[in-house]
Design an enzyme around this catalytic site. Structure first.
Site, PDB file in Angstrom:
ATOM      1  N   ASP B 115       0.772  -1.252   0.000  1.00  0.00           N
ATOM      2  CA  ASP B 115       0.000   0.000   0.000  1.00  0.00           C
ATOM      3  C   ASP B 115       0.798   1.293   0.000  1.00  0.00           C
ATOM      4  OD1 ASP B 115       0.796  -0.671   2.553  1.00  0.00           O
ATOM      5  OD2 ASP B 115      -1.166  -0.428   3.494  1.00  0.00           O
ATOM      6  N   GLU B 361      11.325 -15.782   0.822  1.00  0.00           N
ATOM      7  CA  GLU B 361      12.066 -14.569   0.444  1.00  0.00           C
ATOM      8  C   GLU B 361      13.351 -14.568   1.271  1.00  0.00           C
ATOM      9  OE1 GLU B 361      10.037 -10.927   1.409  1.00  0.00           O
ATOM     10  OE2 GLU B 361      11.380  -9.670   0.235  1.00  0.00           O
ATOM     11  N   HIS B 386       7.026 -13.682  -3.866  1.00  0.00           N
ATOM     12  CA  HIS B 386       8.459 -13.920  -4.128  1.00  0.00           C
ATOM     13  C   HIS B 386       8.767 -15.385  -4.463  1.00  0.00           C
ATOM     14  CE1 HIS B 386       9.522  -9.829  -3.180  1.00  0.00           C
ATOM     15  NE2 HIS B 386       8.874  -9.916  -2.036  1.00  0.00           N
TER      16      HIS B 386
END
Lengths: 514, 514
Positions: B115, B361, B386
């Site tokens: 966001d 990740e 990821h």
């Protein structure tokens, strides 16, 4: 495998279930599914099919406790040797208890090492440049060349080199010999304190790398040095618990102090007899074989000559001369495809000349260096040197796997030559996790500042294999080095038996560690 | 596939064959075998199954000519943007003609963006910090905090922050506002000239990364800024030819200047209505959906609350609130396994709450961050954030592939956060070569100094895909972003149709390039 999650319908009233989440966690076989996955992947990884004996399991516990402690510590300090440049990691590695164990481990064979990049620059400096009759000259580009000769040879053409200076005499008139020797040493190694700054890119490191071979050539091809070099090389691998070598040899002319040049037959015969002599005083030593190599900067007709020469030598020394390969930087040199006429000669003559091609030692994808992997398959390569780019070639990878054609992974080489910086990201990590056939080797340990195979085993075990690689992985790597060698079936069985005795001793010691 | 080489018996008299090597090269189907392999791998790669129309083939030729020229040039200069740190490569990328084409390409959707890390620090500085009622204070650790308030709020506890200073007033008494603003800007971005020196390791970069979120929080959660931020974010993606977003949102309280705090319902409703308003003036814009996220530093009971909250919001806003994820550094945060009780709640309640877990990740292997990939499978994750470590998990990889669960690859993020330095070595290279389901996204473009998706598409197309990735790869990536979105089947079809119109226009322009 059944899954929980959105696709699973509710089994009981939701209210009741919310209240009793912790109870029902055990009712839904989350941990079961998870463990099955863990076990499945454990079995898929390199060595995952091996079954450890009781003593080995005990040894594995000791080893993994040390490994986990070292990795956990590295996570805190953010100083994990496989993630650091080897030149900076070396001293840390030497403090590692896992490394100490790997040094003691019988590692089997070294299948990817180059003839004159095995011993350290220090050895050359102290054991070679102080010998009588050692001359040097400086090329117009500033490179040093050496030649042993008596009397001092005539001055070369000015376009080639300066006049020959007797090193012994030159040193005598120096005020600070140590300083001179230190500078000389820099010509024999890639090692430096700030590799990232000194070698800005692959061009820079390869340029220096090739210049080292040019510089040391006159030293190591002097017949007495040549023999001592071989002996010392066998000695260092033996001390590192490596008992058999397949050496990629360049067949540069070996000369005597009077300028006599030896034939290639003499070279092979010398390798053969040196290994034979060495074996006499070194119990368990299995031997050394030679892979004929030539440089991929040459044109196809010169390579054709070399292929024929390799065939001839193979016919003469079938137990010593075992195959052919091309060396030099793949990104800038000729591709296997360029050499296809030369490489087809043995087939067309109905002769078997096994190939051991370097292929895919590159970060580029879709270039001729990358496509060498396809050509290595087409030309039926027995093993693949590096195969760094193999993961990017799913069809070739599948073929190699089905046909049990291993890659020769050289972690420190790949890092020093700037293919990959953090060895946890080495593409062999995925291949190791899926049990792809591979061996670990050291390529040019002398030039990279390592020794034998142990440093590369450390990087492979700690970095490439991660926390999952265990004693099974190590055992499989050692077994692979025997299995994928060019030894005859009988010799392999003998080697395996001798290796197993040492392995059991190693396991015994390891399991009894306090 | 038949092979030449040692295993092939001679077909004719060897002498005759040697003489006529070049003739027989064509007789032995070397090139045939080679081409079949090339074609096979071409078909296996991402997009390899697509069939290009005539116009697309023409466009592809233009594109690939430019791409090859740029890569060939980079091989000479040894300055290849995907091999360089993005902060240093950015200006080079902006000069690339391939990049200019990628900007124009309709890329579909952005499925992995957070966001408040989408807009640049520059936007925050110029469009937010100059607004009235903007106060700042300095924490004991030296971090800046912001708050819009009127009147100036009371001084916080000294353990929390200094007194609140009105920024407008503060700037007025400064001699050099530019200097102050430049320093302020550094708190909003990771960008720096010497990233390798400034961020010594992953700890250092993550520490700075998290501090940015802390600092900008008071700015972006001020209701008027919040709305402008959303609008500007949609605007930037729209300008970059991205027409749909799935935003991972943190649901930090949004406040007004008088201190009123909005509910989470208000937040979702604002996202929904902003997207609706935006669509009115922006033809082709499809929309935005929200994935509820919480931070993986929290304990399991807090996460359980968030899961329930996400379920509640999903029930209220089924078209906007589409799932749940956990954010923050996997290496140091809680694992999915730690949260299993919380994550089972929807299933136990018989509700579908789709998961979009960040997993793998990490560079570490065998740690809980690495094992998150297994748990993402166990918890039936719809997509994988990821999945950087996926290549090291052959069983999980196979499952995801069979079940068409894509990874969301964010190349620049992985490089900036120090998972991989040279993007040619990004593990997605192997996955792209074998056609594994994936989408490309930009994670936190504002903080990394990129924008929209084009920079990440450049890295994926040039670096990860290498010379082999072509228009088919790009087309597949765009299609994937629609296919793997949470849109309904009908909405997907509409989106695909609208995208295709733009794609045809793009192809038309590209094929007509001079």
């Amino acid at each position: 495998m059944s899954m929980v999650g959105p696709s699973r319908p509710p089994a009981l009233l939701s209210l009741l279930l919310v209240v009793a989440v912790s109870f029902f966690c055990s009712a839904i076989p989350i941990d079961d599914i998870r463990n099955r996955l863990l076990v499945k992947e454990k079995k898929m990884q390199l060595g995952g099919q091996l079954v450890l004996k009781k003593q080995e399991m005990k040894a594995n516990e000791k080893l993994m406790a040390l490994k986990n402690a070292e990795i956990t510590e590295a996570m805190k300090t953010q100083k994990f040797p496989p993630s650091m440049h080897f030149f900076q990691a070396k001293s840390l590695i030497e403090k590692s208890q896992v490394f100490a164990i790997l040094k003691k481990m019988p590692k089997g064979a070294a299948l990817h090492v180059h003839d004159f990049s095995i011993l350290s620059g220090d050895w050359l400096l102290k054991n070679v440049t102080y010998r009588p009759y050692c001359h040097f000259c400086i090329t117009p580009k500033g490179a040093i060349q050496f030649k042993f000769a008596h009397p001092t040879p005539p001055t070369p053409k000015p376009t080639e080199c300066s006049e020959w200076v007797l090193l012994e005499k030159y040193r005598k008139q120096l005020q600070n010999v140590t300083e001179f020797d230190d500078r000389l040493l820099k010509n024999f190694t890639l090692m430096t304190e700030n590799p990232e700054l000194v070698y800005a890119n692959q061009d820079a490191i390869w340029s220096k790398f090739e210049s080292i071979f040019f510089t040391i050539s006159g030293l190591v091809h002097y017949a007495p040095v040549f023999k001592d070099y071989i002996f010392q090389c066998l000695q260092e691998f033996y001390q590192d618990n490596v008992f058999y070598l397949e050496l990629r040899a360049t067949f540069f002319p070996v000369y005597e102090v009077d300028g006599t040049v030896h034939s290639r037959e003499w070279v092979v015969e010398t390798y053969r007899s040196m290994a034979y002599e060495f074996a006499k005083d070194h119990p368990g030593f299995v031997g050394m074989k030679i892979i004929y190599t030539d440089h991929r900067t040459k044109n196809v007709s010169l390579i054709a000559q070399s292929v024929k020469e390799a065939m001839k030598l193979q016919a003469q020394f079938p137990k010593t001369m075992v195959g052919f390969d091309l060396v030099g930087r793949e990104d800038t040199g000729h591709s296997l495809h360029d050499y296809q006429e030369a490489l087809l000669i043995p087939t067309l003559q109905g002769t078997k000349l096994p190939y051991f091609f370097h292929a895919g030692e590159t970060d580029w994808q879709g270039t001729s260096a990358d496509t060498n992997l396809l050509d290595a398959l087409v030309f039926n390569s027995t093993r693949i040197g590096h195969g760094f780019a193999l993961g990017k070639h799913p069809a070739v990878m599948e073929y190699f796997r089905k046909n049990d054609i291993p890659i020769e992974v050289c972690p420190i080489s790949n890092q020093v030559l700037k293919l990959v910086s953090d060895l946890r990201n080495h593409p062999a990590a995925a291949l190791m996790a899926s049990g792809h056939p591979m061996v670990i080797s050291s390529d040019d340990p002398g030039i990279f500042g390592s020794k034998g195979l142990s440093y590369d085993f450390y990087e492979a075990f700690m970095g490439i294999g991660g926390m999952k690689a265990d004693l099974k992985t190590l055992k499989q790597l050692a077994i692979n080095s025997i299995k994928y060698s060019t030894l005859s079936q009988t010799d392999k069985m003998d080697f395996m038996q001798a290796w197993e005795e040492r392995w059991n001793k190693f396991i015994d010691d390891l399991s009894k560690r306090p």
